[in-house]
Design a protein around this motif. Structure first.
Motif, PDB file in Angstrom:
ATOM      1  N   VAL A  85       0.837  -1.196   0.000  1.00 62.15           N
ATOM      2  CA  VAL A  85       0.000   0.000   0.000  1.00 62.15           C
ATOM      3  C   VAL A  85       0.875   1.251   0.000  1.00 62.15           C
ATOM      4  O   VAL A  85       0.606   2.216  -0.723  1.00 62.15           O
ATOM      5  CB  VAL A  85      -0.948  -0.001   1.210  1.00 62.15           C
ATOM      6  CG1 VAL A  85      -1.727   1.310   1.296  1.00 62.15           C
ATOM      7  CG2 VAL A  85      -1.912  -1.183   1.126  1.00 62.15           C
ATOM      8  N   ARG A  86       1.923   1.235   0.809  1.00 63.97           N
ATOM      9  CA  ARG A  86       2.831   2.391   0.855  1.00 63.97           C
ATOM     10  C   ARG A  86       3.476   2.626  -0.511  1.00 63.97           C
ATOM     11  O   ARG A  86       3.558   3.766  -0.996  1.00 63.97           O
ATOM     12  CB  ARG A  86       3.923   2.167   1.904  1.00 63.97           C
ATOM     13  CG  ARG A  86       3.413   2.006   3.315  1.00 63.97           C
ATOM     14  CD  ARG A  86       4.527   2.191   4.331  1.00 63.97           C
ATOM     15  NE  ARG A  86       5.648   1.284   4.163  1.00 63.97           N
ATOM     16  CZ  ARG A  86       5.765   0.105   4.763  1.00 63.97           C
ATOM     17  NH1 ARG A  86       4.775  -0.331   5.545  1.00 63.97           N
ATOM     18  NH2 ARG A  86       6.836  -0.647   4.597  1.00 63.97           N
ATOM     19  N   THR A  87       3.928   1.560  -1.123  1.00 59.66           N
ATOM     20  CA  THR A  87       4.597   1.683  -2.419  1.00 59.66           C
ATOM     21  C   THR A  87       3.650   2.239  -3.477  1.00 59.66           C
ATOM     22  O   THR A  87       4.005   3.162  -4.227  1.00 59.66           O
ATOM     23  CB  THR A  87       5.132   0.313  -2.870  1.00 59.66           C
ATOM     24  OG1 THR A  87       6.101  -0.149  -1.924  1.00 59.66           O
ATOM     25  CG2 THR A  87       5.781   0.405  -4.245  1.00 59.66           C
ATOM     26  N   CYS A  88       2.432   1.705  -3.544  1.00 59.50           N
ATOM     27  CA  CYS A  88       1.460   2.197  -4.518  1.00 59.50           C
ATOM     28  C   CYS A  88       1.094   3.652  -4.266  1.00 59.50           C
ATOM     29  O   CYS A  88       0.937   4.437  -5.208  1.00 59.50           O
ATOM     30  CB  CYS A  88       0.206   1.323  -4.479  1.00 59.50           C
ATOM     31  SG  CYS A  88       0.426  -0.325  -5.173  1.00 59.50           S
ATOM     32  N   SER A  89       0.985   4.033  -2.993  1.00 61.98           N
ATOM     33  CA  SER A  89       0.644   5.406  -2.658  1.00 61.98           C
ATOM     34  C   SER A  89       1.717   6.379  -3.140  1.00 61.98           C
ATOM     35  O   SER A  89       1.413   7.416  -3.750  1.00 61.98           O
ATOM     36  CB  SER A  89       0.453   5.537  -1.146  1.00 61.98           C
ATOM     37  OG  SER A  89       0.272   6.887  -0.776  1.00 61.98           O
ATOM     38  N   LEU A  90       2.968   6.055  -2.864  1.00 63.00           N
ATOM     39  CA  LEU A  90       4.065   6.939  -3.272  1.00 63.00           C
ATOM     40  C   LEU A  90       4.188   7.006  -4.789  1.00 63.00           C
ATOM     41  O   LEU A  90       4.419   8.080  -5.358  1.00 63.00           O
ATOM     42  CB  LEU A  90       5.369   6.461  -2.644  1.00 63.00           C
ATOM     43  CG  LEU A  90       5.508   6.709  -1.144  1.00 63.00           C
ATOM     44  CD1 LEU A  90       6.761   6.035  -0.598  1.00 63.00           C
ATOM     45  CD2 LEU A  90       5.555   8.202  -0.859  1.00 63.00           C
ATOM     46  N   SER A 107       3.437  10.088  -9.613  1.00 60.89           N
ATOM     47  CA  SER A 107       2.968  10.051 -10.992  1.00 60.89           C
ATOM     48  C   SER A 107       2.011  11.181 -11.308  1.00 60.89           C
ATOM     49  O   SER A 107       2.143  11.863 -12.337  1.00 60.89           O
ATOM     50  CB  SER A 107       2.305   8.694 -11.266  1.00 60.89           C
ATOM     51  OG  SER A 107       1.790   8.644 -12.586  1.00 60.89           O
ATOM     52  N   ILE A 108       1.043  11.426 -10.420  1.00 59.01           N
ATOM     53  CA  ILE A 108       0.050  12.459 -10.733  1.00 59.01           C
ATOM     54  C   ILE A 108       0.647  13.855 -10.633  1.00 59.01           C
ATOM     55  O   ILE A 108       0.292  14.744 -11.411  1.00 59.01           O
ATOM     56  CB  ILE A 108      -1.196  12.330  -9.838  1.00 59.01           C
ATOM     57  CG1 ILE A 108      -0.844  12.496  -8.365  1.00 59.01           C
ATOM     58  CG2 ILE A 108      -1.901  11.014 -10.077  1.00 59.01           C
ATOM     59  CD1 ILE A 108      -2.074  12.464  -7.450  1.00 59.01           C
TER      60      ILE A 108
END
Length: 200
Positions: free
Chosen positions: A72-77, A82-83
């Motif tokens: 979850v942390r990796t996807c959040s960062l 990216s955005i």
């Protein structure tokens, strides 16, 4: 210990984050002290300002970046980086201020604290079941088989993401009135990262 940062963010969202001392620390302390609406508070059937949407997104991604689950942390960062990279040229100055002082910079402190508190010896492999009465654990690479190693991985990713954003949008960020304080925070984070003893 690994979820302490996420727990603190949740507590602050419920109003239990306490009152900061003031000044710069007031702007960087607590995961939910910023005046951004939660998703549930956004009335999407009515016109919503772009700034409010960006603040809500940054706020939620910051909370997820302190989650106890490394995926979850990796996807959040990755999502936040990216955005901001894709849409940074269209963001207003106030939105960039929020992204820096209410999301990115506080993340640095929270990740450092969580990494320091994470256990460096206890295995974090999850049980998949049993075979012949013997527990079968998920196979993890030795480089990320403890909470400490996984938080170190998050730390490295945050360092890379932060420096990448500053490098990509440096002229835009330099035009902001509080850039010098944000820059000092970034340099302090880089210094801490370089001097941090390898714990795993």
């Amino acid at each position: 210990a690994a979820g302490s940062a996420s727990d603190a963010a949740a507590a602050a969202d419920r109003g239990g984050g306490g009152s900061p001392a003031g000044g710069d620390e007031a702007e960087l302390a607590g995961s939910a002290l910023a005046p951004a609406p939660r998703y549930g508070e956004l009335r999407l059937e009515e016109p919503v300002e772009s700034h409010e949407l960006w603040c809500a997104i940054a706020r939620q991604l910051r909370r997820l970046a302190a989650d106890e689950r490394t995926e979850v942390r990796t996807c959040s960062l990755h999502t936040l980086t990216s955005i901001l990279t894709s849409h940074g040229a269209q963001l207003s100055g106030s939105t960039w201020d929020y992204a820096l002082f209410r999301a990115l910079l506080p993340m640095m402190r929270e990740v450092c604290e969580a990494a320091a508190a994470a256990c460096a010896t206890q295995q974090v492999a999850k049980p998949l079941g049993k075979e012949g009465g013997v527990p079968v654990l998920m196979l993890l690479h030795h480089s990320r088989d403890t909470a400490s190693k996984q938080w170190d991985e998050t730390w490295v990713l945050l360092l890379h993401s932060s420096t990448r954003l500053f490098r990509a949008f440096l002229p835009t960020l330099m035009a902001r009135p509080r850039f010098s304080k944000a820059w000092a925070r970034l340099l302090a984070f880089c210094r801490t990262s370089l001097l941090a003893a390898r714990r795993s």
